[in-house]
Design a protein around this motif. Structure first.
Motif, PDB file in Angstrom:
ATOM      1  N   ILE A 174       4.747  -5.808   5.743  1.00 38.10           N
ATOM      2  CA  ILE A 174       4.171  -6.435   4.355  1.00 38.10           C
ATOM      3  C   ILE A 174       2.718  -5.793   4.072  1.00 38.10           C
ATOM      4  N   MET A 175       2.145  -5.322   5.060  1.00 38.97           N
ATOM      5  CA  MET A 175       0.596  -4.725   4.802  1.00 38.97           C
ATOM      6  C   MET A 175       0.653  -3.678   4.391  1.00 38.97           C
ATOM      7  N   SER A 176       1.692  -2.711   4.825  1.00 38.66           N
ATOM      8  CA  SER A 176       1.499  -1.147   4.204  1.00 38.66           C
ATOM      9  C   SER A 176       1.325  -1.035   2.670  1.00 38.66           C
ATOM     10  N   PRO A 177       2.012  -1.778   1.651  1.00 38.24           N
ATOM     11  CA  PRO A 177       2.201  -1.519   0.421  1.00 38.24           C
ATOM     12  C   PRO A 177       0.968  -2.178  -0.301  1.00 38.24           C
ATOM     13  N   ILE A 178       0.090  -3.050   0.587  1.00 35.51           N
ATOM     14  CA  ILE A 178      -1.011  -3.736  -0.007  1.00 35.51           C
ATOM     15  C   ILE A 178      -2.146  -2.638   0.001  1.00 35.51           C
ATOM     16  N   THR A 179      -2.153  -1.914   1.320  1.00 35.35           N
ATOM     17  CA  THR A 179      -3.184  -0.921   1.417  1.00 35.35           C
ATOM     18  C   THR A 179      -2.980   0.268   0.832  1.00 35.35           C
ATOM     19  N   ASP A 180      -1.785   0.753   0.776  1.00 32.56           N
ATOM     20  CA  ASP A 180      -1.209   2.192   0.338  1.00 32.56           C
ATOM     21  C   ASP A 180      -1.144   1.814  -1.026  1.00 32.56           C
ATOM     22  N   SER A 181      -2.001   2.663  -1.953  1.00 34.13           N
ATOM     23  CA  SER A 181      -2.128   2.810  -3.574  1.00 34.13           C
ATOM     24  C   SER A 181      -0.815   3.345  -4.165  1.00 34.13           C
ATOM     25  N   SER A 182      -0.069   4.206  -3.412  1.00 33.18           N
ATOM     26  CA  SER A 182       1.021   4.967  -3.806  1.00 33.18           C
ATOM     27  C   SER A 182       2.193   3.868  -4.126  1.00 33.18           C
ATOM     28  N   TYR A 183       2.147   2.651  -3.741  1.00 30.54           N
ATOM     29  CA  TYR A 183       3.137   1.677  -3.826  1.00 30.54           C
ATOM     30  C   TYR A 183       3.021   0.983  -5.218  1.00 30.54           C
ATOM     31  N   SER A 184       4.065   0.537  -5.902  1.00 32.19           N
ATOM     32  CA  SER A 184       4.104  -0.533  -6.915  1.00 32.19           C
ATOM     33  C   SER A 184       4.772  -1.720  -5.871  1.00 32.19           C
ATOM     34  N   TYR A 185       4.252  -2.731  -5.951  1.00 34.20           N
ATOM     35  CA  TYR A 185       4.573  -3.827  -4.853  1.00 34.20           C
ATOM     36  C   TYR A 185       4.799  -5.137  -5.551  1.00 34.20           C
ATOM     37  N   VAL A 186       5.885  -5.788  -5.403  1.00 32.69           N
ATOM     38  CA  VAL A 186       6.221  -7.003  -5.639  1.00 32.69           C
ATOM     39  C   VAL A 186       6.503  -7.996  -4.567  1.00 32.69           C
ATOM     40  N   MET A 187       5.883  -9.094  -4.531  1.00 36.70           N
ATOM     41  CA  MET A 187       5.748  -9.953  -3.502  1.00 36.70           C
ATOM     42  C   MET A 187       6.475 -11.391  -3.781  1.00 36.70           C
ATOM     43  N   ASP A 188       7.506 -11.881  -3.300  1.00 39.59           N
ATOM     44  CA  ASP A 188       8.076 -12.957  -3.519  1.00 39.59           C
ATOM     45  C   ASP A 188       7.778 -14.017  -2.596  1.00 39.59           C
ATOM     46  N   VAL A 189       6.974 -15.076  -3.172  1.00 38.69           N
ATOM     47  CA  VAL A 189       6.350 -15.877  -2.116  1.00 38.69           C
ATOM     48  C   VAL A 189       7.090 -17.186  -2.129  1.00 38.69           C
ATOM     49  N   GLY A 190       7.115 -18.079  -1.235  1.00 42.15           N
ATOM     50  CA  GLY A 190       7.624 -19.333  -0.981  1.00 42.15           C
ATOM     51  C   GLY A 190       7.187 -20.291  -2.100  1.00 42.15           C
ATOM     52  N   GLY A 191       8.020 -21.380  -2.236  1.00 43.94           N
ATOM     53  CA  GLY A 191       8.122 -21.961  -3.433  1.00 43.94           C
ATOM     54  C   GLY A 191       6.970 -23.289  -3.346  1.00 43.94           C
ATOM     55  N   ASP A 192       6.107 -23.065  -2.572  1.00 41.61           N
ATOM     56  CA  ASP A 192       5.012 -24.431  -2.542  1.00 41.61           C
ATOM     57  C   ASP A 192       3.852 -23.847  -1.894  1.00 41.61           C
ATOM     58  N   LEU A 242      10.893  -2.570 -12.964  1.00 47.31           N
ATOM     59  CA  LEU A 242       9.696  -1.472 -12.584  1.00 47.31           C
ATOM     60  C   LEU A 242      10.283  -0.391 -11.612  1.00 47.31           C
ATOM     61  N   ARG A 243      11.191  -0.549 -10.911  1.00 42.71           N
ATOM     62  CA  ARG A 243      11.712   1.070 -10.396  1.00 42.71           C
ATOM     63  C   ARG A 243      12.219   1.870 -11.697  1.00 42.71           C
ATOM     64  N   ASN A 244      12.679   1.315 -12.791  1.00 40.37           N
ATOM     65  CA  ASN A 244      13.041   2.365 -13.866  1.00 40.37           C
ATOM     66  C   ASN A 244      11.830   2.865 -14.611  1.00 40.37           C
ATOM     67  N   GLU A 245      10.788   2.194 -14.360  1.00 37.37           N
ATOM     68  CA  GLU A 245       9.521   2.514 -15.429  1.00 37.37           C
ATOM     69  C   GLU A 245       8.308   3.158 -14.654  1.00 37.37           C
ATOM     70  N   VAL A 246       8.369   3.364 -13.275  1.00 39.68           N
ATOM     71  CA  VAL A 246       7.496   3.937 -12.660  1.00 39.68           C
ATOM     72  C   VAL A 246       7.813   4.907 -11.614  1.00 39.68           C
ATOM     73  N   GLU A 247       7.177   5.920 -11.333  1.00 43.23           N
ATOM     74  CA  GLU A 247       7.252   7.017 -10.422  1.00 43.23           C
ATOM     75  C   GLU A 247       6.802   6.409  -8.957  1.00 43.23           C
ATOM     76  N   GLY A 248       7.202   7.250  -8.093  1.00 40.48           N
ATOM     77  CA  GLY A 248       6.786   6.923  -6.382  1.00 40.48           C
ATOM     78  C   GLY A 248       7.251   5.863  -5.900  1.00 40.48           C
ATOM     79  N   LYS A 249       6.539   5.006  -4.989  1.00 36.91           N
ATOM     80  CA  LYS A 249       7.419   4.063  -4.040  1.00 36.91           C
ATOM     81  C   LYS A 249       7.264   2.762  -4.690  1.00 36.91           C
ATOM     82  N   VAL A 250       8.259   2.082  -4.418  1.00 31.09           N
ATOM     83  CA  VAL A 250       8.389   0.726  -4.919  1.00 31.09           C
ATOM     84  C   VAL A 250       8.745  -0.079  -3.724  1.00 31.09           C
TER      85      VAL A 250
END
Length: 225
Positions: A85-103, A30-38
């Motif tokens: 973790i809240m900032s990239p949810i509400t800040d649309s300038s971020y492309s955001y990936v969330m790695d969530v617990g396994g169950d 994703l970092r290679n494909e988008v501009e802006g914040k990741v």
């Protein structure tokens, strides 16, 4: 293409599915494909092994913001999540990936923010390893998805076939998982988004499979492991 996925990408999957490995590969592509914040957040407070927070130095070097525990004590395992973790949810300038617990217990973490995530628009991808106990049948995978959806308050929007045996993975393993996720896709009406496999196995994949081929490197496993 991953650039066409929703701005917030939530990665879920059972223990041993390779969820964090997929998340690492996904965010670097994703970092290679988008501009802006990741940004990549490690929200796994359940499983203490192979978590993306272990690669924070690499992420920083790639200009990817790593978000993990609110306590800077890497030798301790504490279920403390940073308010960052809240900032990239509400800040649309971020492309955001969330790695969530396994169950479904781990998914409660992201469930605390489900209303904000829904407003921001998201994808939630379920990573499936058909070689792991508890996700070897259609019924098991659908049961896992339903438990995650109930706990998180969010809907799974895509399936990821990541059937593997780490470095011993064969093309037969990948195709075994592909058959499973395609069956789940038809029964639960969720598309197969990605077919994950080691880079050297890609030429062996047949044509006509559902989903986009997603070659990976092993970031989370050191060479001796």
């Amino acid at each position: 293409m991953i650039i066409d996925d929703k701005r917030i990408r939530i990665i879920i999957g059972h223990y041993g599915s390779g969820k964090s490995e997929f998340a690492m590969n996904y965010v670097t592509k994703l970092r290679n494909e988008v501009e802006g914040k990741v940004a990549l957040s490690d929200l796994d407070v359940v499983n203490v092994y192979f978590r993306t927070r272990e690669k924070k130095d690499l992420l920083n070097s790639l200009d990817i913001l790593p978000i993990y525990s609110s306590i800077d004590a890497p030798t301790l395992d504490l279920p403390a999540i940073s308010p960052q973790i809240m900032s990239p949810i509400t800040d649309s300038s971020y492309s955001y990936v969330m790695d969530v617990g396994g169950d479904n217990v781990g998914a409660r973490v992201v469930g605390r923010f489900h209303e904000l995530i829904e407003k921001a628009d998201y994808d939630m991808f379920c990573v499936v390893n058909a070689n792991r106990e508890y996700t070897q049948s259609v019924e098991d995978v659908i049961g896992h998805i339903r438990a995650i959806e109930k706990s998180s308050g969010l809907k799974v929007t895509g399936l990821v076939n990541n059937t593997h045996l780490v470095r011993s993975t064969t093309i037969d393993d990948v195709l075994k998982g592909q058959k499973l996720v395609e069956q789940v896709s038809r029964q639960y009406d969720i598309p197969v988004k990605y077919i994950v496999c080691l880079e050297e196995l890609v030429p062996q994949l047949p044509e006509g499979l559902e989903g986009e081929i997603f070659p990976i490197k092993l970031y989370m496993r050191e060479a001796w492991m």
